[in-house]
Scaffold this motif. Structure first.
Motif, PDB file in Angstrom:
ATOM      1  N   LEU A   1      91.334  28.736  10.187  1.00 51.46           N
ATOM      2  CA  LEU A   1      91.667  29.860   9.580  1.00 51.46           C
ATOM      3  C   LEU A   1      90.573  30.774   8.977  1.00 51.46           C
ATOM      4  O   LEU A   1      89.943  30.452   8.376  1.00 51.46           O
ATOM      5  N   GLY A   2      89.939  31.835   9.990  1.00 55.86           N
ATOM      6  CA  GLY A   2      88.781  32.561   9.641  1.00 55.86           C
ATOM      7  C   GLY A   2      88.833  33.124   8.306  1.00 55.86           C
ATOM      8  O   GLY A   2      89.700  33.571   7.686  1.00 55.86           O
ATOM      9  N   GLN A   3      87.736  33.858   8.034  1.00 54.13           N
ATOM     10  CA  GLN A   3      87.593  34.625   6.645  1.00 54.13           C
ATOM     11  C   GLN A   3      88.310  35.621   6.730  1.00 54.13           C
ATOM     12  O   GLN A   3      88.389  36.515   7.754  1.00 54.13           O
ATOM     13  N   GLY A   4      89.159  36.145   5.656  1.00 54.39           N
ATOM     14  CA  GLY A   4      90.025  37.506   5.474  1.00 54.39           C
ATOM     15  C   GLY A   4      91.176  37.286   6.480  1.00 54.39           C
ATOM     16  O   GLY A   4      91.914  38.165   6.358  1.00 54.39           O
ATOM     17  N   VAL A   5      91.404  36.364   6.956  1.00 57.39           N
ATOM     18  CA  VAL A   5      92.764  36.152   7.652  1.00 57.39           C
ATOM     19  C   VAL A   5      93.943  35.904   6.494  1.00 57.39           C
ATOM     20  O   VAL A   5      93.797  34.934   5.657  1.00 57.39           O
TER      21      VAL A   5
END
Ligand code: ADP
Length: 520
Positions: free
Chosen positions: A243-247
């Motif tokens: 789950l990437g950054q800012g998601v």
């Protein structure tokens, strides 16, 4: 004189050779000349043509050529031919394209009518319309057939899976456990196939709706891991989630469809990978006000897809590798459904792949920003597996199918509930008046009186208890529309069939132990 004769011959040669019928007549409607095509169209023998009236070319009651000229062609600078009907000398009435113009020669008005017989064209158009209607009828018949069949198959499957679940819980011998597990696995597989067909059909007939509700991305990831993790483990493939950054952890959209799409892609990735890893990677691409664009990637290190097949894998019933398909099964509908599900949400699935290296399926989906936090969401995963028990509370099960009655009541009894069973809605409306029930489980499609009607009748009965009695719908359809209808009818919730024991158990617990207003 000779020049005039020559030019007359010249003109009559031309008019004689054109396909359209050409008739000239005076202002009284007397025919002056008729070319060969017109003779042919109107079946005129040569001795009839002199001095006849152009009114003979139309039927009584229809406007004559002169009237048509006045109303349609006179004074118009660029009139288009009009469609009307004519009649030939044998009495046949047929459609024509007609244009009429008027010229003055030496002070006398001459009308020139150009007539084209369009019967063939009309017949062709009619045949085309009939064929189109026929095709539409066939498509509807196919849709209805498939959806009825799928529904009919789901009902016995419900019984097969349900009874298998029951047998598994009744302390079977070890050798029976293996058979029962295989039975359960096959049953569930069959149900997936049926759902695929049903879904595909729904998509094709444009009957699919999308939800917009708050949900946690982690919950989706967890449910995918729960369903497919074991398969990956068995093949010794690493299954990773990023789950990437800012998601955002909570978003708004259709969690069921997103899960379905990702399950398809991750399932395929595991299926077509023998060693290495499968990764589901979710990154935030853009955020504008209340809209989010999330990029989903399913990356595998599997067998890959030959370049010449890349364009076709999204088509229905397409499978590139028959050996693997025989080994692992599949309908060839997974990617077609995935593609359409994304298209209907304004997104497009793409793939890049190299044979023997691996494949990446990716898409960008627009979802909504949610105002909720993870803790606001009811966390299914956490509670999963913990069945609630009851103390003999009495409920009413309304269900017409005998096997479903057996399956449901076995579970309900096991959980400590006591129950009455009504075979249809009508009996249910009588039983609720004679007994004190804590809750009603209501099937929707039943003979005599369906679940919607029964609920309405109960809600209209005298007394506060009929207004408050919790009614949970048992629905065989996963359509959002059904859910809306269930709510509008005055039911308090729904559980889909074949029901998952835990889901049914928790839903009942919510109503019997908790505040029912918090459910749904
Ligand atoms: P199926 O039910 O056969 O999996 P799909 O529509 O999901 O049907 O996939 C169609 C075909 O595309 C598969 O049969 C397979 O040949 C190919 N395919 C799909 N995903 C992958 C993947 N990750 N790696 C290799 N081939 C794939």
């Amino acid at each position: 004189k000779q020049i005039q004769e020559e030019s007359e011959t010249y003109v009559s040669t031309i008019t004689g050779s054109v396909i359209d019928g050409i008739i000239t007549f005076c202002h009284k409607g007397l025919v002056q000349s008729i070319n060969e095509s017109a003779e042919h169209i109107f079946k005129i023998t040569s001795d009839e043509k002199q001095g006849s009236s152009i009114n003979e070319f139309t039927t009584d009651g229809e406007p004559s050529f002169l009237e048509i000229f006045d109303s349609h062609f006179d004074g118009q600078s660029d009139p288009s031919p009009m469609e009307t009907f004519a009649q030939d000398q044998e009495g046949r009435i047929f459609p024509i394209d007609l244009s009429i113009s008027k010229i003055e020669t030496s002070g006398e008005a001459v009308y020139i009518a150009i007539v084209r017989d369009i019967s063939t064209r009309k017949e062709f158009q009619r045949a085309l319309i009939t064929a189109k209607e026929e095709a539409e009828r066939m498509a509807t018949a196919k849709t209805n057939f498939l959806s009825n069949m799928s529904h009919e198959i789901r009902t016995p499957m419900n019984a097969v899976i349900g009874l298998t679940n029951i047998l598994l819980q009744e302390e079977p011998r070890q050798d029976q456990i293996d058979s029962l597990k295989a039975l359960k696995f096959s049953g569930e597989n069959l149900l997936v196939l049926i759902n695929d067909i049903l879904d595909y059909n729904k998509i094709e007939s444009g009957k699919l709706e999308f939800e917009k509700i708050d949900f946690g991305l982690k919950d989706i990831v967890q449910s995918i891991n729960k369903g497919l993790g074991v398969k990956a483990e068995k093949k010794k493939i690493k299954l990773d989630f990023v789950l990437g950054q800012g998601v955002p952890r909570v978003i708004m959209g259709d969690p069921t469809r997103l899960t379905q799409i990702l399950n398809n892609l991750v399932g395929n990735a595991i299926k077509f990978t023998e060693k290495g890893s499968v990764t589901l990677d979710i990154q935030l691409e853009e955020k504008v006000n209340d809209d989010l664009w999330l990029n989903f990637r399913v990356i595998d290190t599997g067998i890959g897809i030959p370049e010449d097949k890349l364009d076709h894998i999204f088509e229905s019933f397409t499978q590139t590798n028959s050996t693997i398909t025989r080994k692992y099964g599949g309908t060839g509908l997974g990617l077609a459904i995935t593609k359409r599900l994304l298209e209907l949400q304004g997104s497009e699935i793409k793939v890049s792949s190299k044979e023997d290296v691996g494949s990446t399926f990716y898409f960008t989906l627009k979802v909504g920003v949610s105002k909720k936090k993870v803790k606001d969401l009811h966390n299914l995963a956490e509670e999963e597996g913990l069945l609630r028990t009851f103390n003999g509370e009495k409920i009413l099960l309304v269900e017409d199918n005998k096997v479903n009655q057996i399956v449901a009541s076995r579970f309900l009894k096991k959980w400590g509930l006591s129950m009455d069973i009504a075979d249809n809605g009508k009996i249910a409306t009588e039983l609720v008046q004679e007994n004190e029930y804590m809750l009603v489980l209501m099937d929707l499609q039943m003979p005599e009186m369906d679940g919607y009607t029964a609920t309405k009748v109960i809600r209209q009965m005298d007394g506060e208890k009929f207004e408050k009695l919790p009614i949970i719908a048992l629905t065989a359809s996963a359509l959002a529309l059904t859910r809306i209808k269930v709510k509008e009818t005055g039911m308090d919730g729904h559980v889909s069939k074949p029901f998952k024991p835990v889901e049914l158990n928790h839903k009942i617990a919510k109503f019997l132990h908790g505040d029912r207003r918090t459910v749904e």
